[in-house]
Scaffold this motif. Sequence first.
Motif, PDB file in Angstrom:
ATOM      1  N   GLU B  88     -77.061  36.843  28.018  1.00 27.73           N
ATOM      2  CA  GLU B  88     -75.779  37.547  28.068  1.00 27.73           C
ATOM      3  C   GLU B  88     -75.839  38.887  27.347  1.00 27.73           C
ATOM      4  N   ARG B  91     -74.035  42.185  28.196  1.00 31.11           N
ATOM      5  CA  ARG B  91     -72.638  42.479  27.833  1.00 31.11           C
ATOM      6  C   ARG B  91     -72.575  43.419  26.635  1.00 31.11           C
ATOM      7  N   THR B  94     -73.391  46.759  27.822  1.00 28.33           N
ATOM      8  CA  THR B  94     -72.261  47.335  28.565  1.00 28.33           C
ATOM      9  C   THR B  94     -71.234  47.909  27.598  1.00 28.33           C
ATOM     10  N   LEU B 190     -65.372  41.155  27.100  1.00 30.63           N
ATOM     11  CA  LEU B 190     -66.782  41.211  27.486  1.00 30.63           C
ATOM     12  C   LEU B 190     -67.647  40.375  26.547  1.00 30.63           C
ATOM     13  N   LEU B 200     -67.092  35.499  33.645  1.00 31.62           N
ATOM     14  CA  LEU B 200     -67.739  35.699  32.360  1.00 31.62           C
ATOM     15  C   LEU B 200     -67.668  34.403  31.572  1.00 31.62           C
TER      16      LEU B 200
END
Lengths: 250, 417
Positions: B88, B91, B94, B190, B200
Amino acid sequence: MAKNERDPIIVAEDVHKWFGNFHALRGISLTVRRGEVVVICGPSGSGKSTFIRTINRLEEHQRGRIVVDGIELTNDLRNIEAIRREIGMVFQQFNLFPHLTVLQNITLAPIWVRKMRRSEAEKLAMELLERVGIPEQAHKYPGQLSGGQQQRVAIARALAMQPKIMLFDEPTSALDPEMIKEVLDVMRELARSGMTMIVVTHEMGFAREVADRIVFFDEGRLVEEAPPEEFFHNPKHERTKLFLSQILQH
Amino acid sequence: MTDARADAGAQSYEGEVLPPPTVRVGPLRWLRENLFSSWWNSLLTVGALALLYVVGKGVLPWALAEADWAVIPASLKLLLVGFYPEGELWRVWTVLFLVLGLLGLSAGLWGKLLREAAVIVGSALLVLLGVLLLADWGERLRVGGLALTLFGGMGLGWLLRLRVAPPRQRPWKRVLILCWFFLPVAVVLLLGGIPGSGLLAGVPRTQWGGLLLTFALAVVSIVLCFPLGVLLALGRQSSLPVIRWAAILYIEVIRGVPLVTVLFMASLMLPLFLPSGWRVDNIIRAITAFTLFTAAYIAENVRGGLQAIPKGQIEAAQALGLGPVLTTFLVVLPQALRAVIPANVGQFISLFKDTSLVFIVPLMDFLGIALDIIENPKWGGPAREMLLFVALVYWFFTYFMSHMSRRLERALGVGER
């Protein structure tokens, strides 16, 4: 209609004020009519500043009655705010807001208190700056202006609320001599336009020229009130004579 | 300086306006004036040089030859995000891209202050890229991408600023402000995921750690403690005795207790106040403690600022017909808060560093993970390297904060008396 026949806009009756044990105002009674210019003079500590500060309740009077434009000053907060909206005040130390530009200083109260639109308030502010002679300073901060310019902005700021009465608390006492005239000129123009004004000042030339009435304070009492000619040439009280001889001699 | 000249129409008399004299200072003269101006200064200079030599002789050979810096790139992931699941991690990237892109755009569109912040952050990224630490090309690429996003955004914002007339810039600015406003929501969604949704997957907050956790704790606590502190300061000045005494009691109690105690209280006692069945995770507990603790100090700082406002300012506002609320928010607070920027940023810096106390709660923040790695027998004691690195990272962010606060002060001080 002569000014002394018009209806009274400020009526003070037997106003008393104490600071602790000090009896600062000892029964002041004064009536001001619409459009009148009243100059208050007197030695320092005589209560003249305290008295005009009771008119918009920056100081609270403890006995007596003050009625402004038909509204009596009491502890009712709505009355106080309503009266303050009708009274503009100019201070000895200018008291401009240093974190706002000249334009923001002037538009602040019209926008937030009168709920005027920003564009409208800015237009009004520019007109007022034009009137006090410094439109080019609109986007500067108070700290960038001279004392005389700051005081003229302060006058414009008070006028922006379109008050019925203007109070001046020694407006030229903190100024350099060369800047006093520019402020007095603005005040002269204002007096001629018919504004009701109460001015605490030591500028006797200004008083003689502009005032309808001169009021003399001493030790918290209103000692004498008279039109300028009579006040300067034929004062009745000994205390007034002494005061005049002291300030007119130098 | 008052600019009386422009108004008085001066210079009409014959008087030349001269530029100030230029002074050229050679290196030798500079040395003499700044380092050897008196026997005492000379002594200080020599002493300082000697000290530098001794420290440098001790540290430099070790840092360049002996130290085993490999421990840092090898454990970088742990240090930065703790036990955040490997799959993950995109994320986190991001979020970084979002924040830096937004910062870049804003920096281009708005004034100097943000631009300076963006340049500092961008330079740090480039240094990170250039020096070491990054294990593989994928990471290098992403860090490079971050720098590119930041500077690209800045260029874009700058173009907008140059090419679009100021009134037309307004909608763009509004959109950006809105983006900043919603950024925290996006970040939380997020990073934490939306449990139960297919999009998610939730990442349990127990897995957050490292620098990510340090940042989450510090940023959220700062954002919450500031308004609370301002309210407490206003409460302490209130004319209503109940409010005033409550504020004083709160401030004095909190200031009389060590932060560690408040953290313990939050972790042990918070559940007692909440209805049974409510479960509060450790991060929320820690944030509660930091917020409540720092708010008391912020309140005292702000009180100092409030008391420094001349009475004439309040009288002028009242005389204009502004009521107590408008006077406070339009006239008093803007001046008071500006005056206490240095003190408040100092408090925020303390808070940022004090987040390292969360091992008590217990959580694994940046320092906590570093200490954990040091204790790991596999590395055989790279304590110095690790701690130096941790110190450097803390220093970078705290210095960044204090530097920006000085610039903010100067930017806001325009035309002040």
